[in-house]
Design a protein around this motif. Structure first.
Motif, short mmCIF file in Angstrom:
data_model
loop_
_atom_site.label_atom_id
_atom_site.label_comp_id
_atom_site.label_asym_id
_atom_site.label_seq_id
_atom_site.Cartn_x
_atom_site.Cartn_y
_atom_site.Cartn_z
N ILE A 190 0.83 -1.20 0.00
CA ILE A 190 0.00 0.00 0.00
C ILE A 190 0.87 1.26 0.00
O ILE A 190 0.66 2.18 -0.78
CB ILE A 190 -0.92 0.00 1.24
CG1 ILE A 190 -1.91 -1.16 1.15
CG2 ILE A 190 -1.64 1.31 1.35
CD1 ILE A 190 -2.89 -1.02 0.03
N GLY A 191 1.87 1.28 0.88
CA GLY A 191 2.71 2.47 0.98
C GLY A 191 3.39 2.76 -0.34
O GLY A 191 3.43 3.90 -0.80
N GLN A 192 3.90 1.72 -0.96
CA GLN A 192 4.68 1.99 -2.16
C GLN A 192 3.82 2.22 -3.39
O GLN A 192 4.32 2.69 -4.40
CB GLN A 192 5.68 0.85 -2.36
CG GLN A 192 6.61 0.77 -1.16
CD GLN A 192 8.03 0.43 -1.54
OE1 GLN A 192 8.31 -0.01 -2.63
NE2 GLN A 192 8.93 0.62 -0.61
N MET A 193 2.53 1.92 -3.28
CA MET A 193 1.65 2.34 -4.37
C MET A 193 1.69 3.86 -4.47
O MET A 193 1.80 4.42 -5.57
CB MET A 193 0.22 1.89 -4.08
CG MET A 193 -0.84 2.66 -4.84
SD MET A 193 -2.49 2.06 -4.56
CE MET A 193 -2.79 2.54 -2.87
N VAL A 194 1.62 4.53 -3.33
CA VAL A 194 1.58 6.00 -3.37
C VAL A 194 2.91 6.55 -3.88
O VAL A 194 2.93 7.42 -4.76
CB VAL A 194 1.24 6.55 -1.97
CG1 VAL A 194 1.24 8.07 -1.99
CG2 VAL A 194 -0.10 6.02 -1.51
N THR A 195 4.03 6.03 -3.38
CA THR A 195 5.31 6.56 -3.87
C THR A 195 5.50 6.27 -5.35
O THR A 195 6.01 7.12 -6.08
CB THR A 195 6.49 5.98 -3.07
OG1 THR A 195 6.31 4.59 -2.91
CG2 THR A 195 6.63 6.64 -1.72
N THR A 196 5.07 5.08 -5.80
CA THR A 196 5.23 4.78 -7.22
C THR A 196 4.43 5.74 -8.07
O THR A 196 4.92 6.26 -9.08
CB THR A 196 4.76 3.34 -7.51
OG1 THR A 196 5.52 2.43 -6.72
CG2 THR A 196 4.95 3.00 -8.96
N LEU A 197 3.20 6.00 -7.65
CA LEU A 197 2.40 6.93 -8.43
C LEU A 197 3.05 8.32 -8.43
O LEU A 197 3.02 9.03 -9.43
CB LEU A 197 0.98 7.01 -7.88
CG LEU A 197 0.10 5.80 -8.22
CD1 LEU A 197 -1.13 5.77 -7.35
CD2 LEU A 197 -0.29 5.83 -9.68
N MET A 198 3.67 8.66 -7.30
CA MET A 198 4.26 10.00 -7.21
C MET A 198 5.46 10.19 -8.12
O MET A 198 5.85 11.32 -8.42
CB MET A 198 4.63 10.32 -5.77
CG MET A 198 3.43 10.86 -5.00
SD MET A 198 3.67 10.86 -3.23
CE MET A 198 5.10 11.89 -3.09
#
Ligand code: HEA
Ligand code: HEA
Ligand code: CUA
Ligand SMILES: [Cu+2]
Lengths: 523, 253, 279
Positions: free
Chosen positions: A301-309
């Protein structure tokens, strides 16, 4: 020409040319592997080989050599070596002998990778080398480990060399705000290499240690954990895609602004927002390759946000690329066609990464041809186009001669059309369920015609690449003299003669107060 | 080999710097890699030994040739470069530690079956020895800086002796553990233990080798390149700092 | 992970989704309407079964439309600049105005917020769907899966075993608890939009919701060895009655086998994985 002065050279330009020759040879071999794979996939069931292991070895070689033997060395080896000292007005790099060591280690690494075709039990572990398969196969895992270790070490000492060179050897007057975008991009890539290559080196050492030296890193029966490897591997191999992306987009910036005779739009946004943002984010997104691996939910979940960013810094760079064209003066030369091609094709590749960044969407398309299509668009198409744009762009400088425009354009259009046919079709059948790394697709008969289309497209695409390479070979031998500055660029490398002599300039250049690598003047 | 100095463009193409040693070392390393495959993958140990017989002379000749060719001609940039290099080195250790934590924190039973109790006092002594050697090399650098060559030589030698002592204790400990049946293949913890301490030990060896390379000129009392000393010292401090992590993570946690 | 455990985290998840949404709205007012529209289904769905396959189809469609719009926007502007900025004279240079500091900052900060809001909005939707994929309904059929080179071996709660054929009743969610006896494999059912790796030493899970009778392909999506591309099986969905009848038959066979103490072979070996046509 004195052969000894080439092989034992410590001059950055000749080291660069050695890198170029080696990486293009690697590209040709890996490209031929791709054609073999495409031939095999052109019908259901065995086509050109009845042994799946042959296919797997081709695929292993194709992936590993394209990334580690072609793109990273072409970008951080050839372009960095040839351009950086010239762009910063230095007479060479900080440690010329280390530079020579780095290029010969690169050759040794590529030789090891290609020995695959001459040894019994060649590696068949894919470029990802996941255990437990890599630790139980009869294939030669050690060959892969050593290839990676040696190429990685070559890259690390190259990185140390260039970071030191740019820090201490700039000509007077070249401040940090007057560095070419390419130099910034490459520095970013080298920082990533220094931080992350050691992790990859460790990961691939551990599989060979487990297999040959009896350690238990990945053996659950003795308390080990198979997922450790995947985390270490992607902790490097995601940043590796930005090690490819940063220098290649840097090349595109140089080519685009030179042939449009226009300053890079919003320079500081690119340097601090784009490059800085990517370097900062690159290390926090590796889990997007492990969405289906069965690891902890909270990491995904956490890295979904960083990846999108990651789309933010990359998007800033795209805005700058497009903005550079605004009210510019575009000449549609061959390098410019490739560079403009990158703008369009990288959009397709980058944007198709967005659904992959969402773990729930990835559950269906991970490990299918959709992913293969995504990364061929960003890497095999946008990356290779940038490399080709750069080679054409600096061709007059490093060879002193001019390539043939007509054949250059023919090659471009063939690759442009071929790429889209092949890689768009890949994404299409991927969404419909075609898994990757399949020697045969007996239970997906509905995809046979699509596979045939891709095989045909790959031949067109390969023909286009081959025409470009032939164009360089013939141009370097027989082309008309190019002159010192055929594109009319203010960037420093065009101020010396073509090809530049040893030492680059008789006396180190110094630049005027209002000089900037992108300050185009009328006249 | 030839270097520098071009008098005018006219014969710019006449002098291109060359050095054979990078080439020689690279191919030495190729043979090293082949030897590993020959022995461990193809079980052709005789061929492996022959290949090693090619690898080592090439590498040693390469390093020696390089050192004699380049010694004292440094651009004084090696200190900054060493900083970057140490960053890369640190990442290797971090990878091993992460692999360790990741494994350890996810399993239910830790340590896995077959473990032995590690000594608790010896690592403290080793820490003491290594920290002292960091201080002695620092003091040696200081003496060199103020021009006290004799004092410098003594503290330099002392550093090397302390480093060697550390290594000796490490070997002692290893042989005891292996004697007790605790080897690198026992379980996941033994794997980590031997690879991390081994990796660190190999860095101590490299550090000592760097000092060894400087030893002849130190003993002769030549002019010592202060940049070289600072770079070697930096590397040594790094090896020392890593040891703190090794001790705290592997022995006491 | 138990779905009971996950219940406690549910509240936290919802809150975080809400925070993500709100941040994205604050970043970009335009997202406001869209966001509250998308929040609808997530709240009302507490009791019903959230079939992730259907959620996947709609979210996939939505994201593809989004990126197509972004891509076309960039491409059209680029094409327009290419057309309008052709070089007309040999000595011509570009004539773009110099950016003032204020507009340079503007050209950085504005895009950052726009892109960020798109990202966070996508993340929020993706997260909702993610929870549907991970929260298994309590009323379910739970089957153990052991994968190996190169077969799928299923064990039902009552001990019935099958190979390469997973037979399930229509209308009931099915959960697989997966592990592997050798290399990595990935149990991929394209029709149900789901896959997850299995590996030695860990237990992973996935679930899907078969609604009507039919057959669905299972294929291996993680490179596991030479015959990776031939590692296939089927999910066979039967009507509830047919399933009950089948299960009864299997149970009696299992009981018979147990009394004669025969070696524990799979009760029914399904069709073996396909083999290459030629050799
Ligand atoms: C040069 C190489 C390169 C580059 C640049 C990228 C860029 C990106 N990649 Fe890709 N990727 C690979 C090479 C690369 N990738 C490779 C090799 C693999 C597979 C490896 C293997 O398994 O063998 C892979 C696999 C891969 C996966 C794993 C899939 C799987 O195996 O299941 C994912 C998942 O998130 C992903 C995502 C992304 C994202 C989000 C970006 C982003 O960086 C893209 C950002 C760019 C854009 C978004 C477009 C431009 C931006 C704008 C126009 C601004 C506005 C846009 C928005 C606000 C959305 N990639
Ligand atoms: C930079 C990276 C790169 C590049 C450029 C390419 C280029 C190509 N790739 Fe590849 N590919 C990967 C990186 C790359 N690929 C990776 C990382 C994988 C995953 C591996 C894995 O799963 O582990 C992969 C996987 C992969 C697959 C998936 C196979 C599977 O999953 O089963 C396929 C299938 O079609 C494919 C096809 C192609 C094709 C047709 C090209 C074409 O573009 C190639 C065209 C080029 C040529 C044909 C060579 C041209 C000839 C010359 C230059 C010689 C000229 C010389 C003289 C005239 C003297 N690639
Ligand atoms: Cu099992 Cu691939
Ligand atoms: Cu990635």
């Amino acid at each position: 020409m004195n052969l000894k002065e080439w092989i034992f050279t410590t001059d950055h330009k000749r080291v660069g040319i050695l890198y170029l020759i080696g990486s293009l040879a690697a590209f040709a071999v890996a490209g031929i592997m791709a054609l073999l794979m495409r031939a095999e996939l052109s019908t259901i069931g065995p086509t050109i080989t009845a042994n799946p292991t042959n296919y797997n070895v081709w695929l292993y070689t194709h992936g590993a050599v394209m990334i580690l033997g072609f793109q990273i060395p072409a970008l951080t080896g050839f372009f960095a070596n040839f351009c950086i000292p010239l762009m910063i007005g230095a007479k060479d790099v900080a440690f010329p002998r280390v530079n020579a060591l780095s290029v010969w280690l690169f050759y040794v690494g590529v030789i090891l990778a290609l020995l695959t075709f001459f040894i019994p039990d060649p590696p068949d572990i894919m470029w990802t080398g996941y255990p437990p398969y890599s630790t139980i196969t009869t294939g030669n895992t050690a060959m892969y480990s050593f290839t990676v270790l040696i190429l990685g070490f070559a890259s690390i000492i190259g990185g140390v060399n260039f970071l030191t060179t740019v820090a201490y050897m700039r000509a007077p007057g070249i401040t940090l705000n007057k560095l070419n975008i390419f130099v910034w991009c490459t520095l970013g890539a080298f920082v990533l290499q220094l931080i992350f290559v050691p992790v990859l080196g460790t990961a691939v050492s551990l599989i060979s240690m487990d297999k040959y030296l009896g350690t238990n890193f990945f053996d659950p029966a003795k308390g080990g954990d198979v997922l450790t490897y995947q985390n270490l591997f992607w902790f490097y191999s995601h940043p590796a895609v930005y090690v490819i992306f940063l220098p290649f987009i840097g090349v595109v910036f140089e080519v685009l602004s030179s042939h449009a005779r226009s300053a890079v739009f919003n320079y500081k946004m690119v340097v601090y927002g784009g490059i800085g943002g990517i370097v900062l984010l690159a290390g926090e997104v590796w889990v997007h390759h492990l969405y289906v691996s069965g690891m902890a939910d909270w990491l995904r979940i956490g890295q979904m946000v960083t990846t999108l960013m990651i789309s933010i810094p990359v998007g800033l760079m795209m805005i700058s690329l497009v903005g550079t064209l605004y009210k510019s003066s575009i000449a549609f030369t061959t390098p410019m066609l490739y560079a403009l091609g990158v703008v369009f094709l990288f959009l397709i590749g980058g944007l198709t990464g967005i659904p992959l960044a969402v773990p729930s969407l990835t559950l269906a398309v991970s490990d299918t041809y959709y992913v293969v299509g995504h990364f061929h668009y960003v890497m095999a198409v946008a990356g290779t186009f940038s490399i080709f744009a750069g080679i054409y762009h600096w061709f007059p400088k490093f060879s002193g001669r001019m390539y043939n425009e007509f054949w250059g354009k023919v090659g471009f259009w063939l690759t442009f059309i071929g790429s889209n046919v092949v890689f768009w079709t890949m994404m299409d059948i991927g969404v419909d369920g075609m898994p990757r790394r399949y020697y045969d697709y007996a239970h997906f008969p509905q995809f046979e015609s699509a596979h045939q289309l891709m095989t045909a497209g790959a031949v067109v695409l390969g023909l286009g690449f081959a025409i470009a390479v032939l164009n360089w070979i013939i141009g370097a031998m027989k082309g008309p003299p190019a002159g010192d500055n055929p594109w009319g660029s203010p960037s420093l490398e065009w101020t010396t003669v073509s090809p530049p002599p040893h030492g680059n300039w008789p006396t180190p250049p110094s630049v005027a107060e209002d000089w900037h690598p992108y300050a185009y003047k009328k006249g | 080999m030839a270097h520098e100095a071009h008098h005018g463009d006219a014969h710019a193409h006449a002098h291109w710097d060359t050095s054979v040693w990078p080439f020689v070392i690279s191919f030495g390393i190729l043979f090293l890699a082949l030897a590993f495959s020959l022995h461990f993958v193809y079980h052709a140990s005789f061929a492996a030994i022959l290949t090693l017989g090619l690898a080592f002379p090439l590498i040693i000749a390469g390093v020696a040739g390089w050192t004699s060719e380049a010694m004292g001609k440094g651009e004084g940039l090696s200190y900054g470069a060493m900083g970057w290099f140490i960053l890369a080195e640190a990442m290797i250790f971090i990878s091993f530690f992460v692999a360790y934590w990741y494994t350890k924190l996810h399993v239910e039973v830790w340590p896995p079956a077959g473990n032995v109790t590690l000594p608790k006092v010896l690592p403290l002594v080793m820490t003491f020895v290594l920290v002292s050697s960091s201080l002695t090399i620092h003091y040696a650098e200081h003496l060199l800086h103020v021009g006290n060559k004799g004092g410098f030589r003594i503290w330099y030698l002392l550093t090397m002796i302390l480093g060697a002592t550390f290594l000796g204790m490490s070997i002692y400990e290893w042989s005891h553990l292996i004697g007790a049946g605790f080897t690198i293949s026992t379980n996941a913890f033994s794997t980590i233990f031997f690879s991390v301490t081994g990796l660190h030990g190999s860095h101590v060896v490299v550090g000592l080798a760097i000092f060894m390379a400087g030893l002849p000129s130190v003993m002769r009392g030549d002019d010592i390149d202060e940049g070289f000393m600072r770079t070697a010292g930096l590397y040594w401090h790094f090896v020392d700092i890593i040891w703190f992590f090794v001790v705290s993570q592997i022995y006491y946690w | 992970m138990e779905s009971k455990e996950r219940k406690g985290k549910q509240g936290m998840h919802k809150q975080l989704v809400a925070i993500l949404r709100r941040t994205s709205v604050a970043a970009f007012g335009f997202a406001l309407a869209a966001s509250s529209w998308a929040a609808g289904p997530a709240q009302s769905a507490a009791s019903k079964i959230n079939d992730p396959a259907r959620g996947w189809d709609s979210l996939w469609h939505e994201v593809i439309v989004d990126i197509t719009i972004i891509g076309i926007l960039f491409a059209v502007v680029t094409a327009w600049f290419m057309f309008s900025s052709r070089r007309t004279a040999d000595n011509q240079v570009g004539a773009s105005p110099k950016l003032s500091p204020a507009s340079a900052v503007g050209w950085t900060v504005l895009p950052i917020f726009i892109f960020l809001s798109i990202d966070l909005y996508t993340a929020a939707n993706g997260w909702v769907l993610w929870n549907h994929y991970r929260d298994v309904p309590a009323d379910r059929l739970e089957v153990k899966l052991e994968s190996g080179m190169y077969s799928w071996d299923y064990t039902y709660p009552n001990g019935v075993r099958t190979q390469n054929e997973l037979i399930v009743p229509a209308g009931k969610p099915v959960m697989l608890r997966m592990t592997s006896r050798d290399t990595l494999h990935s149990h991929y059912i394209p029709d149900f939009r789901v896959k997850e790796d299995s590996m030695p030493g860990r237990v992973t899970y996935l679930w899907f919701h078969p609604t009507k009778p039919g057959e669905h392909l299972v294929t291996c999506a993680e490179y596991c060895g030479v015959m990776h591309s031939y590692m296939a099986g089927r999910v066979i969905v039967k009507s509830t009655d047919e399933y009950a009848a089948w299960m009864k038959q299997e149970e009696t066979m299992l009981a018979a086998a147990a009394t004669t103490e025969a070696p524990a072979v799979p009760a029914k070996a399904g069709a073996p994985a396909a083999k290459p046509k030629k050799t």
